[in-house]
Write a protein that holds these residues in place. Sequence first.
Motif, PDB file in Angstrom:
ATOM      1  N   THR A   1       0.894  -1.138   0.047  1.00 14.22           N
ATOM      2  CA  THR A   1       0.021   0.014  -0.005  1.00 14.22           C
ATOM      3  C   THR A   1       0.901   1.232   0.070  1.00 14.22           C
ATOM      4  OG1 THR A   1      -1.620  -1.096   1.246  1.00 14.22           O
ATOM      5  CG2 THR A   1      -1.923   1.127   1.294  1.00 14.22           C
ATOM      6  N   THR A   2       0.612   2.137  -0.885  1.00 14.91           N
ATOM      7  CA  THR A   2       1.477   3.227  -0.998  1.00 14.91           C
ATOM      8  C   THR A   2       0.914   4.793  -0.981  1.00 14.91           C
ATOM      9  OG1 THR A   2       3.261   4.382  -2.476  1.00 14.91           O
ATOM     10  CG2 THR A   2       1.166   3.163  -3.694  1.00 14.91           C
ATOM     11  N   ILE A   3       1.500   5.605  -0.633  1.00 19.05           N
ATOM     12  CA  ILE A   3       0.918   7.197  -0.714  1.00 19.05           C
ATOM     13  C   ILE A   3       2.215   7.867  -1.530  1.00 19.05           C
ATOM     14  CG2 ILE A   3      -0.190   7.037   1.454  1.00 19.05           C
ATOM     15  CD1 ILE A   3       2.217   8.503   2.796  1.00 19.05           C
ATOM     16  N   GLU A   4       2.921   7.263  -2.200  1.00 23.29           N
ATOM     17  CA  GLU A   4       3.925   8.036  -2.901  1.00 23.29           C
ATOM     18  C   GLU A   4       3.082   8.737  -4.282  1.00 23.29           C
ATOM     19  OE1 GLU A   4       7.066   8.273  -2.398  1.00 23.29           O
ATOM     20  OE2 GLU A   4       7.141   6.917  -0.888  1.00 23.29           O
ATOM     21  N   LYS A   5       3.771   9.913  -4.421  1.00 26.38           N
ATOM     22  CA  LYS A   5       3.114  10.824  -5.480  1.00 26.38           C
ATOM     23  C   LYS A   5       3.117  10.203  -6.908  1.00 26.38           C
ATOM     24  CE  LYS A   5       2.993  15.248  -2.769  1.00 26.38           C
ATOM     25  NZ  LYS A   5       3.814  16.744  -2.925  1.00 26.38           N
ATOM     26  N   ASN A   6       4.249   9.455  -7.058  1.00 26.62           N
ATOM     27  CA  ASN A   6       4.468   8.962  -8.413  1.00 26.62           C
ATOM     28  C   ASN A   6       3.481   7.786  -8.759  1.00 26.62           C
ATOM     29  OD1 ASN A   6       5.941   7.204  -6.632  1.00 26.62           O
ATOM     30  ND2 ASN A   6       7.677   6.830  -8.086  1.00 26.62           N
ATOM     31  N   PHE A   7       2.833   7.433  -7.728  1.00 25.83           N
ATOM     32  CA  PHE A   7       1.904   6.326  -8.135  1.00 25.83           C
ATOM     33  C   PHE A   7       0.948   6.469  -9.206  1.00 25.83           C
ATOM     34  CE2 PHE A   7      -2.330   4.604  -7.649  1.00 25.83           C
ATOM     35  CZ  PHE A   7      -2.432   3.237  -7.513  1.00 25.83           C
ATOM     36  N   ILE A   8       0.480   7.573  -9.291  1.00 27.13           N
ATOM     37  CA  ILE A   8      -0.361   8.146 -10.382  1.00 27.13           C
ATOM     38  C   ILE A   8       0.174   7.772 -11.959  1.00 27.13           C
ATOM     39  CG2 ILE A   8      -0.038  10.635 -10.270  1.00 27.13           C
ATOM     40  CD1 ILE A   8      -2.879  10.819 -11.012  1.00 27.13           C
ATOM     41  N   ASP A   9       1.483   8.199 -11.693  1.00 25.42           N
ATOM     42  CA  ASP A   9       2.103   7.955 -13.097  1.00 25.42           C
ATOM     43  C   ASP A   9       2.062   6.574 -13.657  1.00 25.42           C
ATOM     44  OD1 ASP A   9       2.872  10.973 -13.129  1.00 25.42           O
ATOM     45  OD2 ASP A   9       4.698  10.548 -11.820  1.00 25.42           O
ATOM     46  N   TYR A  10       2.594   5.667 -12.681  1.00 27.65           N
ATOM     47  CA  TYR A  10       2.524   4.150 -12.787  1.00 27.65           C
ATOM     48  C   TYR A  10       1.079   3.971 -13.273  1.00 27.65           C
ATOM     49  CZ  TYR A  10       7.292   3.944 -11.172  1.00 27.65           C
ATOM     50  OH  TYR A  10       8.667   4.273 -10.978  1.00 27.65           O
TER      51      TYR A  10
END
Length: 225
Positions: free
Chosen positions: A63-72
């Motif tokens: 589970t992540t909250i990293e901002k680059n998640f949306i790019d992937y």
Amino acid sequence: MGKQRSKNLSLRKVQHIFQKLSQLRKKYYSEVKSTPEEILSSYSKSARKCVRRAIRNGLVVETTIEKNFIDYYYSQLEEVFLKSNMKPTYSKDRVKLLIEKLLPSNKIILTWVKLQDKVVATRIDIIDGLWMNSFGSSSDKNYLSLNPNELARFHAMCIAAERGVKYYDMTGGGTYKSKFGSEKVTNYRIIYSKFGLYEARNIAKKLIKLKNKIKTKIDSFSTNK
């Protein structure tokens, strides 16, 4: 005899109106069990094998909250739609806004699956009280044989259980969803459409879909030229 014929005509007229103003929706719902063991046990035999195989294949789910998640997520989503010569039905900005609004209150679960340092699958699920709703999932086609999607859904259900979720709306059709312990439910929505706006909206949606499909084919032709 005349009254019966009139009654039958009226019934057919009502059925016709119902068909015009109703929308049939097939969904898959499942109960979210309390523990990972119970959740996995609720899956079909093939789904359980996929989850275990994914782990053996060296996949790591988080589970992540990293901002680059949306790019992937969005790049993989575009790849999924491209297989059908289409484009995603919603923009990247819409996903970004959704995450920004729901993440601070823990009402969204962002899941990604990695093989070493490479993100091979992603999914988004939304929490609303006792319910979790599937928003979307995407994956790298080159790694589908490692079963990242099954592992991602299993992980999301486990996290949901920890947050008190009891029910999971997998959103939309797809018979494959039954292997995750779900049942197919048919819902009807009655839609009142003043001035025929509902029909106009449906025509507009079909035109936009056709436009996107044509544009994707043209872009693909230009690239390969």
